[in-house]
Write a protein that holds these residues in place. Structure first.
Motif, PDB file in Angstrom:
ATOM      1  N   GLY B   1      -2.610   9.438   6.196  1.00  0.00           N
ATOM      2  CA  GLY B   1      -1.973   8.190   5.807  1.00  0.00           C
ATOM      3  C   GLY B   1      -2.765   6.989   6.261  1.00  0.00           C
ATOM      4  N   GLU B   2      -2.267   5.845   5.903  1.00  0.00           N
ATOM      5  CA  GLU B   2      -2.939   4.590   6.245  1.00  0.00           C
ATOM      6  C   GLU B   2      -3.009   4.397   7.748  1.00  0.00           C
ATOM      7  OE1 GLU B   2      -4.976   2.114   5.639  1.00  0.00           O
ATOM      8  OE2 GLU B   2      -3.812   0.876   4.254  1.00  0.00           O
ATOM      9  N   GLN B   3      -4.155   3.910   8.207  1.00  0.00           N
ATOM     10  CA  GLN B   3      -4.332   3.548   9.610  1.00  0.00           C
ATOM     11  C   GLN B   3      -4.743   2.084   9.656  1.00  0.00           C
ATOM     12  OE1 GLN B   3      -4.029   5.772  12.207  1.00  0.00           O
ATOM     13  NE2 GLN B   3      -3.565   7.487  10.865  1.00  0.00           N
ATOM     14  N   VAL B   4      -4.008   1.302  10.412  1.00  0.00           N
ATOM     15  CA  VAL B   4      -4.330  -0.118  10.548  1.00  0.00           C
ATOM     16  C   VAL B   4      -4.657  -0.395  12.002  1.00  0.00           C
ATOM     17  CG1 VAL B   4      -3.488  -2.479  10.287  1.00  0.00           C
ATOM     18  CG2 VAL B   4      -2.795  -0.719   8.639  1.00  0.00           C
ATOM     19  N   GLU B   5      -5.858  -0.896  12.239  1.00  0.00           N
ATOM     20  CA  GLU B   5      -6.280  -1.205  13.599  1.00  0.00           C
ATOM     21  C   GLU B   5      -6.465  -2.709  13.723  1.00  0.00           C
ATOM     22  OE1 GLU B   5      -9.100   1.465  15.220  1.00  0.00           O
ATOM     23  OE2 GLU B   5      -9.875   0.007  16.637  1.00  0.00           O
ATOM     24  N   GLN B   6      -5.855  -3.288  14.724  1.00  0.00           N
ATOM     25  CA  GLN B   6      -5.890  -4.735  14.917  1.00  0.00           C
ATOM     26  C   GLN B   6      -6.576  -5.055  16.235  1.00  0.00           C
ATOM     27  OE1 GLN B   6      -2.108  -6.674  14.272  1.00  0.00           O
ATOM     28  NE2 GLN B   6      -2.755  -8.577  15.227  1.00  0.00           N
ATOM     29  N   SER B  30      -4.876   0.250  -0.620  1.00  0.00           N
ATOM     30  CA  SER B  30      -4.165  -0.870  -0.013  1.00  0.00           C
ATOM     31  C   SER B  30      -4.317  -2.086  -0.903  1.00  0.00           C
ATOM     32  CB  SER B  30      -4.719  -1.160   1.377  1.00  0.00           C
ATOM     33  OG  SER B  30      -4.518  -0.049   2.221  1.00  0.00           O
ATOM     34  N   TYR B  31      -3.206  -2.734  -1.192  1.00  0.00           N
ATOM     35  CA  TYR B  31      -3.259  -3.801  -2.195  1.00  0.00           C
ATOM     36  C   TYR B  31      -2.595  -5.093  -1.737  1.00  0.00           C
ATOM     37  CZ  TYR B  31      -3.599  -5.697  -6.880  1.00  0.00           C
ATOM     38  OH  TYR B  31      -3.929  -6.468  -7.952  1.00  0.00           O
ATOM     39  N   TYR B  32      -1.635  -4.977  -0.848  1.00  0.00           N
ATOM     40  CA  TYR B  32      -0.916  -6.157  -0.388  1.00  0.00           C
ATOM     41  C   TYR B  32      -1.080  -6.272   1.115  1.00  0.00           C
ATOM     42  CZ  TYR B  32       1.279  -5.496  -4.916  1.00  0.00           C
ATOM     43  OH  TYR B  32       1.505  -5.311  -6.248  1.00  0.00           O
ATOM     44  N   PHE B  33      -1.364  -7.494   1.545  1.00  0.00           N
ATOM     45  CA  PHE B  33      -1.670  -7.708   2.957  1.00  0.00           C
ATOM     46  C   PHE B  33      -0.837  -8.891   3.438  1.00  0.00           C
ATOM     47  CE2 PHE B  33      -5.274  -4.891   2.747  1.00  0.00           C
ATOM     48  CZ  PHE B  33      -5.632  -4.963   1.417  1.00  0.00           C
ATOM     49  N   ARG B  93       0.390  -2.895   2.678  1.00  0.00           N
ATOM     50  CA  ARG B  93       1.158  -2.017   1.798  1.00  0.00           C
ATOM     51  C   ARG B  93       0.219  -1.427   0.759  1.00  0.00           C
ATOM     52  NH1 ARG B  93       7.179  -4.081   0.262  1.00  0.00           N
ATOM     53  NH2 ARG B  93       7.809  -1.968   0.780  1.00  0.00           N
ATOM     54  N   ILE B  94       0.523  -0.207   0.383  1.00  0.00           N
ATOM     55  CA  ILE B  94      -0.331   0.535  -0.539  1.00  0.00           C
ATOM     56  C   ILE B  94       0.290   0.488  -1.932  1.00  0.00           C
ATOM     57  CG2 ILE B  94      -1.360   2.791  -1.011  1.00  0.00           C
ATOM     58  CD1 ILE B  94      -1.113   3.323   2.016  1.00  0.00           C
ATOM     59  N   SER B  95      -0.552   0.327  -2.947  1.00  0.00           N
ATOM     60  CA  SER B  95      -0.024   0.052  -4.283  1.00  0.00           C
ATOM     61  C   SER B  95       0.590   1.269  -4.952  1.00  0.00           C
ATOM     62  CB  SER B  95      -1.138  -0.486  -5.179  1.00  0.00           C
ATOM     63  OG  SER B  95      -2.145   0.495  -5.334  1.00  0.00           O
ATOM     64  N   ASN B  96       0.137   2.466  -4.623  1.00  0.00           N
ATOM     65  CA  ASN B  96       0.565   3.605  -5.422  1.00  0.00           C
ATOM     66  C   ASN B  96       1.554   4.501  -4.699  1.00  0.00           C
ATOM     67  OD1 ASN B  96      -1.069   4.726  -3.524  1.00  0.00           O
ATOM     68  ND2 ASN B  96      -2.265   5.960  -4.926  1.00  0.00           N
ATOM     69  N   THR B  97       2.225   3.968  -3.711  1.00  0.00           N
ATOM     70  CA  THR B  97       3.189   4.793  -2.998  1.00  0.00           C
ATOM     71  C   THR B  97       4.609   4.381  -3.313  1.00  0.00           C
ATOM     72  OG1 THR B  97       3.930   5.539  -0.817  1.00  0.00           O
ATOM     73  CG2 THR B  97       3.130   3.298  -0.958  1.00  0.00           C
ATOM     74  N   GLY B  98       5.485   5.350  -3.419  1.00  0.00           N
ATOM     75  CA  GLY B  98       6.892   5.026  -3.608  1.00  0.00           C
ATOM     76  C   GLY B  98       7.585   4.830  -2.283  1.00  0.00           C
ATOM     77  N   TYR B  99       6.884   5.111  -1.213  1.00  0.00           N
ATOM     78  CA  TYR B  99       7.468   5.015   0.119  1.00  0.00           C
ATOM     79  C   TYR B  99       7.474   3.555   0.528  1.00  0.00           C
ATOM     80  CZ  TYR B  99       8.228   6.427   4.989  1.00  0.00           C
ATOM     81  OH  TYR B  99       8.743   6.621   6.237  1.00  0.00           O
ATOM     82  N   GLN B 100       8.645   3.048   0.798  1.00  0.00           N
ATOM     83  CA  GLN B 100       8.767   1.604   0.986  1.00  0.00           C
ATOM     84  C   GLN B 100       8.388   1.212   2.403  1.00  0.00           C
ATOM     85  OE1 GLN B 100      10.501  -0.688  -1.226  1.00  0.00           O
ATOM     86  NE2 GLN B 100      11.192   0.680  -2.818  1.00  0.00           N
TER      87      GLN B 100
END
Lengths: 113, 114
Positions: B1-6, B30-33, B93-100
């Motif tokens: 899954g997506e990993q976001v490192e800040q 990933s499409y929305y930030f 947020r990822i564009s092609n996932t139905g998981y909200q």
């Protein structure tokens, strides 16, 4: 505009106790969320709900129950409070759709004694 | 899954200096930030929402840069003032996932010294 109201702001309970947090939103949003915020760990999703009576588990659902009684309200129950669960719990809501913004309540701090 | 490192987790700058906070992500869909600001004891407030089609986004006193090739999102505060002292979180947020779900970074605590 709208607002998300979380109650109570501080919830104090004993170890092993069942404790419930409540959230109300007047955005008329379909989707509501519960996140747990721990210092240095960011936000982790506990439960979310895409419509009334719907419940979806997040990554951190173990030890919690949730209830979406109506579109505007979403409650979270800590089934058996533990001291290592002391954190801030954030309720949020959004319109349905991947690009929509998440709006947050001010948080409820759980204190376990 | 997506990993976001800040990065960084903590940042201290003097008033008038710039401050840069960076998030990297892994999922190419990933499409929305989003950037959120959280003042002490308060909720998360949206600073800016960015779509993947736009690389530079300017707000009041800050700029958000999106580098899709490097999968990097940055928040640049151009001349920080004490009112900017807060925690900042990126979210993806990822564009092609139905998981909200939003994928959040772990946050950056910014202190602006007068």
């Amino acid at each position: 505009g709208g607002i998300i109201t979380q109650t109570p702001k501080f919830l104090i309970g004993q170890e092993g106790q069942k404790l419930t947090l409540k959230c109300q939103q007047n955005f008329n949003h379909d989707t509501m969320y519960w996140y747990r915020q721990d210092s240095g760990k960011g936000l982790r999703l506990i439960y979310y709900s895409i419509t009334e009576n719907d419940l979806q588990k997040g990554d951190l659902s173990e030890g919690y129950d949730a209830s979406r009684e109506k579109k505007s309200s979403f409650s979270l129950t800590v089934t058996s409070a533990q001291k290592n669960e002391m954190a801030v719990f954030l309720c949020a809501s959004s319109r349905t759709g991947v690009g929509n913004t998440l709006y947050f309540g001010e948080g409820s701090r759980l204190i376990v004694v | 899954g997506e990993q976001v490192e800040q990065r960084p987790p903590h940042l201290s700058v003097r008033e008038g200096d710039s401050a840069v906070i960076t998030c990297t992500y892994t999922d190419p869909n990933s499409y929305y930030f989003f950037w959120y600001k959280q003042e002490p004891g308060a909720s998360l407030q949206l600073l800016m929402k960015v779509f993947s089609s736009t690389e530079i986004n300017e707000g009041q006193g800050f700029t958000v840069l999106l580098n899709k090739k490097d999968k990097r999102l940055s928040l640049n505060l151009t001349a920080a003032h004490p009112g900017d002292s807060a925690a900042y979180f990126c979210a993806v947020r990822i564009s092609n996932t139905g998981y909200q779900n939003f994928y959040f970074g772990k946050g950056t605590s910014l202190t602006v010294i007068p």
